[in-house]
Design a protein around this motif. Structure first.
Motif, mmCIF file in Angstrom:
data_model
loop_
_atom_site.group_PDB
_atom_site.id
_atom_site.type_symbol
_atom_site.label_atom_id
_atom_site.label_comp_id
_atom_site.label_asym_id
_atom_site.label_seq_id
_atom_site.Cartn_x
_atom_site.Cartn_y
_atom_site.Cartn_z
ATOM 1 N N SER A 64 0.860 -1.176 0.000
ATOM 2 C CA SER A 64 0.000 0.000 0.000
ATOM 3 C C SER A 64 0.904 1.237 0.000
ATOM 4 O O SER A 64 1.548 1.541 1.000
ATOM 5 N N PHE A 65 0.963 1.922 -1.151
ATOM 6 C CA PHE A 65 1.877 3.050 -1.324
ATOM 7 C C PHE A 65 1.146 4.365 -1.003
ATOM 8 O O PHE A 65 0.269 4.803 -1.750
ATOM 9 N N VAL B 6 2.881 -2.344 4.357
ATOM 10 C CA VAL B 6 2.671 -3.727 3.910
ATOM 11 C C VAL B 6 1.736 -4.448 4.876
ATOM 12 O O VAL B 6 1.992 -4.517 6.083
ATOM 13 N N ALA B 7 0.639 -4.983 4.348
ATOM 14 C CA ALA B 7 -0.286 -5.770 5.167
ATOM 15 C C ALA B 7 0.285 -7.162 5.408
ATOM 16 O O ALA B 7 1.094 -7.665 4.630
ATOM 17 N N TYR C 186 8.982 -5.551 5.196
ATOM 18 C CA TYR C 186 8.296 -4.427 5.819
ATOM 19 C C TYR C 186 9.242 -3.220 5.842
ATOM 20 O O TYR C 186 10.450 -3.370 6.047
ATOM 21 N N TYR C 187 8.662 -2.022 5.647
ATOM 22 C CA TYR C 187 9.468 -0.803 5.538
ATOM 23 C C TYR C 187 9.113 0.149 6.677
ATOM 24 O O TYR C 187 7.949 0.395 6.959
ATOM 25 N N SER C 188 10.127 0.713 7.291
ATOM 26 C CA SER C 188 9.894 1.578 8.449
ATOM 27 C C SER C 188 10.020 3.060 8.119
ATOM 28 O O SER C 188 9.678 3.907 8.948
ATOM 29 N N GLY C 189 10.501 3.415 6.945
ATOM 30 C CA GLY C 189 10.687 4.822 6.600
ATOM 31 C C GLY C 189 10.215 5.136 5.205
ATOM 32 O O GLY C 189 9.995 4.243 4.376
ATOM 33 N N ALA C 190 10.040 6.424 4.938
ATOM 34 C CA ALA C 190 9.586 6.860 3.618
ATOM 35 C C ALA C 190 10.675 6.672 2.583
ATOM 36 O O ALA C 190 11.871 6.542 2.898
#
Length: 371
Positions: A87-88, A200-201, A213-217
Motif C-alpha cells: 500500500s503506497f 505492507v499488510a 516491511y518498511y519503516s521509513g519513507a
C-alpha cells in the motif's frame, strides 16, 4: 515473481476416498528495510507572468494562476518488491519555507514565503487539497496525496493489480499579497518534493513467499518548482511630447520689468501623464542655475542666438500661480485612471535693475514620484 498455492491429493479407484490432502507451505521470516522503495513521477516547473501591483491593491491572490499535473505510478515498484500486498501512501514533503504569520483565504492551500516583502506563493492541489500539517514523509510537514493499493492477481498478464494507478495530482500556483509590497524579483523555489511510504499488510495464511516491511519513507522521486518571477508596481508614464518641452515666452519691452521682482510675459504649459487611479502624486522641479527668488531660474549663457539679457530670469509657477519650490516634492493630488494633465506657468522675472535687452533662456528638470 509472485508464488502460487501448491496442493496435492491422491485417490485410489473410482470409489476411493480422499486418502491424503497436503499443503506445501513454506514459511519465511519477514525481512525488514528502513526505507520504502520509490515509485515513479516527474519533476515539473511552473512559470508565472510578471505581476504589477496596482495602487490600493487588497491582500489576497494577485495575477494569473498556473497549473501543473504530476502523475505518480507505482506499478514497477510493486513488481520489484517480494510482497503479496503493498500500500503506497504518496506524500508531498520537503516543503519550501512557510509563511508562519499569514494563512490563505478560507484556509485553502499553503502560503510559502518569498524573498520579496509582502508577496507569498499560494499553492493548492487536487484531488487532495494541499496542507502543511505533519502528514509528510516520516511525520514532517506535508500531506498525503493518495494511496495506491497493489496485490497479486493471477488473472492479469503480469500478475499484479494496482489501483488507482497512476494517481494524477494537479497543482495550482498563484502569487498572494500579504501586506505592503517592495517590488523585486522572486527567486525560484522548489515548493515540494514527492515521496511515498510503503505500508505492507500481513500476507495471507497460505503465502509462502518472503515479505518485506518498511519503516521509513522513500527517497524523493518527483518535485514541483516555481521559476523566478518579477513583481513590479503599476506606474505613471509620461505622454509623448512631454518628456522634453520647449516653452516659448512672448517678446516683451524692458519697461514691463521696471523694478526688481516685477514679472511679465506669462505663458502656460502642461505636462501629461497616463496613470492608474489611486496613486498619491508628487512633482519635484530642479535647476542647475537657481536664483535667490523662489522658483526663478537664472538665465543661461548658452542661448542659441543673440545677446543674453541681463538682470532677467525665468520664474516657474504651479497651477495655483504659486512659485515652484525647487528640489522639493510638491503634492499634485491623486492620480485619475487615465490621462493626467498638469498645468504650469513660466514668466519673465526681474532679478535686478536696470534690465538689459536680449535673449533669455533657462532649463529645469521635473521628476514625478508616487506612492
Amino acid at each position: 515473481m509472485r508464488h502460487h498455492l501448491l496442493t496435492s491429493f491422491t485417490t485410489r479407484g473410482m470409489s476411493a476416498l480422499l486418502l491424503a490432502f497436503g499443503l506445501l507451505l513454506v514459511v519465511m521470516r519477514p525481512a525488514d528495510a528502513a526505507q520504502s522503495p520509490a515509485c515513479a513521477a516527474s519533476n515539473k516547473s511552473i512559470t508565472l507572468p510578471t505581476v504589477a501591483i496596482s495602487p490600493g491593491q487588497s491582500n489576497g491572490p494577485i495575477g494569473s494562476a498556473a497549473q501543473a499535473t504530476i502523475s505518480i505510478n507505482c506499478n514497477t515498484t510493486y513488481d520489484n518488491t517480494p510482497n503479496y500486498y503493498d500500500s503506497f501512501n504518496v506524500q508531498a514533503g520537503q516543503l519550501a519555507p512557510l509563511d508562519s504569520t499569514n494563512t490563505p483565504a478560507g484556509g485553502q492551500g499553503i502560503l510559502f514565503q518569498t524573498n520579496v516583502p509582502g508577496i507569498d506563493v499560494l499553492l493548492t492541489a487536487q484531488t487532495v487539497q494541499a496542507t502543511s500539517g505533519n502528514n509528510g514523509p516520516n511525520g514532517t510537514f506535508g500531506w498525503s496525496m493518495g494511496t495506491i493499493n497493489c496485490n497479486f492477481d493471477s488473472g492479469t498478464l503480469n500478475g499484479q493489480n494496482c489501483s488507482p494507478n497512476p494517481i494524477p495530482v494537479t497543482f495550482t500556483v498563484q502569487l498572494y499579497k500579504t501586506g505592503p509590497v517592495s517590488p523585486g524579483r522572486i527567486t525560484s523555489l522548489t515548493l515540494l518534493q514527492i515521496f511515498e511510504t510503503d505500508t505492507v499488510a500481513p500476507p495471507p495464511w497460505w503465502w509462502g513467499g518472503q515479505t518485506t516491511y518498511y519503516s521509513g519513507a522513500s527517497s524523493s522521486f518527483g518535485s514541483l518548482k516555481l521559476n523566478a518571477v518579477s513583481v513590479s508596481m503599476s506606474t505613471c508614464n509620461i505622454a509623448a511630447g512631454s518628456s522634453t518641452l520647449s516653452v516659448a515666452l512672448p517678446t516683451v519691452d524692458t519697461n514691463a520689468l521696471s523694478t526688481t521682482g516685477s514679472v511679465a510675459g506669462q505663458k502656460s504649459f502642461s505636462i501629461q501623464y497616463t496613470c492608474p487611479s489611486g496613486w498619491a502624486l508628487y512633482m519635484t522641479m530642479s535647476t542647475a542655475n537657481p536664483a535667490a527668488a523662489t522658483g526663478v531660474i537664472m538665465p543661461s549663457t548658452t542661448c542659441t542666438a543673440g545677446t543674453p539679457a541681463t538682470n532677467v530670469g525665468i520664474q516657474l509657477l504651479q497651477s495655483n500661480q504659486q512659485p515652484v519650490q525647487f528640489n522639493t516634492a510638491q503634492s499634485v493630488g491623486n492620480s485619475p485612471n487615465g490621462k493626467l494633465d498638469l498645468t504650469y506657468y513660466a514668466q519673465y522675472y526681474a532679478t535686478g535693475s536696470p534690465i538689459g535687452a536680449g535673449q533669455v533662456c533657462g532649463t529645469a528638470t521635473f521628476t514625478m514620484s508616487y506612492q
